[in-house]
Scaffold this motif. Structure first.
Motif, PDB file in Angstrom:
ATOM      1  N   ASP A   2       0.849  -1.183   0.000  1.00 51.02           N
ATOM      2  CA  ASP A   2       0.000   0.000   0.000  1.00 51.02           C
ATOM      3  C   ASP A   2       0.891   1.242   0.000  1.00 51.02           C
ATOM      4  O   ASP A   2       2.043   1.194   0.414  1.00 51.02           O
ATOM      5  N   ASP A   3       0.349   2.351  -0.467  1.00 50.18           N
ATOM      6  CA  ASP A   3       1.128   3.591  -0.557  1.00 50.18           C
ATOM      7  C   ASP A   3       0.819   4.581   0.554  1.00 50.18           C
ATOM      8  O   ASP A   3       1.014   5.778   0.382  1.00 50.18           O
ATOM      9  N   THR A   4       0.358   4.102   1.708  1.00 54.24           N
ATOM     10  CA  THR A   4       0.046   5.007   2.812  1.00 54.24           C
ATOM     11  C   THR A   4       1.282   5.783   3.234  1.00 54.24           C
ATOM     12  O   THR A   4       2.414   5.321   3.062  1.00 54.24           O
ATOM     13  N   ASP A   5       1.053   6.968   3.804  1.00 52.53           N
ATOM     14  CA  ASP A   5       2.161   7.815   4.259  1.00 52.53           C
ATOM     15  C   ASP A   5       2.783   7.294   5.541  1.00 52.53           C
ATOM     16  O   ASP A   5       3.931   7.603   5.850  1.00 52.53           O
ATOM     17  N   GLU A   6       2.026   6.536   6.311  1.00 51.02           N
ATOM     18  CA  GLU A   6       2.515   6.002   7.581  1.00 51.02           C
ATOM     19  C   GLU A   6       3.023   4.581   7.390  1.00 51.02           C
ATOM     20  O   GLU A   6       2.434   3.804   6.657  1.00 51.02           O
ATOM     21  N   GLY A   7       4.111   4.271   8.066  1.00 53.87           N
ATOM     22  CA  GLY A   7       4.656   2.917   7.995  1.00 53.87           C
ATOM     23  C   GLY A   7       6.143   2.952   7.709  1.00 53.87           C
ATOM     24  O   GLY A   7       6.738   4.014   7.492  1.00 53.87           O
ATOM     25  N   PRO A   8       6.756   1.782   7.694  1.00 50.97           N
ATOM     26  CA  PRO A   8       8.198   1.717   7.464  1.00 50.97           C
ATOM     27  C   PRO A   8       8.551   1.940   5.999  1.00 50.97           C
ATOM     28  O   PRO A   8       7.717   1.759   5.111  1.00 50.97           O
ATOM     29  N   ASP A   9       9.799   2.332   5.764  1.00 52.61           N
ATOM     30  CA  ASP A   9      10.296   2.455   4.390  1.00 52.61           C
ATOM     31  C   ASP A   9      10.157   1.104   3.707  1.00 52.61           C
ATOM     32  O   ASP A   9      10.135   0.057   4.362  1.00 52.61           O
ATOM     33  N   ALA A  10      10.076   1.123   2.382  1.00 56.22           N
ATOM     34  CA  ALA A  10       9.845  -0.123   1.654  1.00 56.22           C
ATOM     35  C   ALA A  10      10.552  -0.112   0.303  1.00 56.22           C
ATOM     36  O   ALA A  10      10.845   0.938  -0.267  1.00 56.22           O
ATOM     37  N   LEU A  11      10.797  -1.324  -0.191  1.00 59.51           N
ATOM     38  CA  LEU A  11      11.280  -1.551  -1.544  1.00 59.51           C
ATOM     39  C   LEU A  11      10.221  -2.405  -2.228  1.00 59.51           C
ATOM     40  O   LEU A  11       9.883  -3.481  -1.733  1.00 59.51           O
TER      41      LEU A  11
END
Length: 196
Positions: A127-136
């Protein structure tokens, strides 16, 4: 601080690799697209599980959609034995992994999320939510996904050879085998023999 999601929609390369000697290896996944390279650090077991789950997902997609969706393109070379690109700079350590099928692009989607101290809600994965950990997030064709899984399995199994008695990894310095209770007796002739 806002979440950073590194998206690779058409990666030229997505591979597993290691740095270090068997028994002391660090495992990385590396995505390359145009002039952009992202490397993430993870555990050996995570690499193994990701390869297994990709194979299972490809089989499921093939079963559900009649095989055409997940067929590998035989014209595309699938063996990438080159080392990881350098300089190797770790973007983050992987905590949670997500996997999915994008029917629009006919791609396997791999998402790797950074380790975080907070519990991750499943809705954050893919998902592209603004909250959460960095992702690849990497989109792989079925051919690329199969090539990734094949290489990942080779990388994982390329470590230390297993002990023929207990199957634990053998160290270059020696091995205390639990099957032998780690005990060796000296024979009268000066050689070592295993205790029963």
């Amino acid at each position: 601080m806002s979440r950073v999601i590194h998206v690779f929609r058409q990666p030229e390369r997505f591979v597993a690799g290691t740095v270090g000697e068997p028994g002391d290896r660090a495992f990385y996944l590396q995505a390359i697209e145009e002039a952009r390279t992202i490397s993430v650090l993870l555990e050996k077991q995570q690499v193994s599980v990701l390869a297994e789950r990709i194979e299972a997902l490809l089989a499921e997609v093939s079963r559900r959609f009649g095989g055409a969706e997940a067929e590998a393109d035989p014209a595309v070379s699938s063996s990438d034995n080159d080392p990881l690109a350098v300089p190797l700079e770790e973007e983050f350590r992987v905590g949670t992994m997500g996997l999915g099928w994008d029917s629009d692009s006919k791609s396997i989607v791999v998402e790797l999320l950074a380790v975080t101290e907070e519990e991750i809600d499943e809705s954050v994965v893919l998902d592209d939510t603004d909250e959460g950990p960095d992702a690849l997030r990497v989109f792989l064709s079925p051919t690329q996904a199969r090539a990734f899984a094949d290489r990942a399995e080779k990388v994982v199994s390329a470590g230390r050879a297993p002990c023929p008695l207990c199957a634990e990894p053998l160290d270059p310095e020696g091995h205390v085998c639990v099957r032998l209770n780690g005990f060796h007796q000296r024979s009268p002739m000066g050689g070592a023999e295993a205790a029963e």
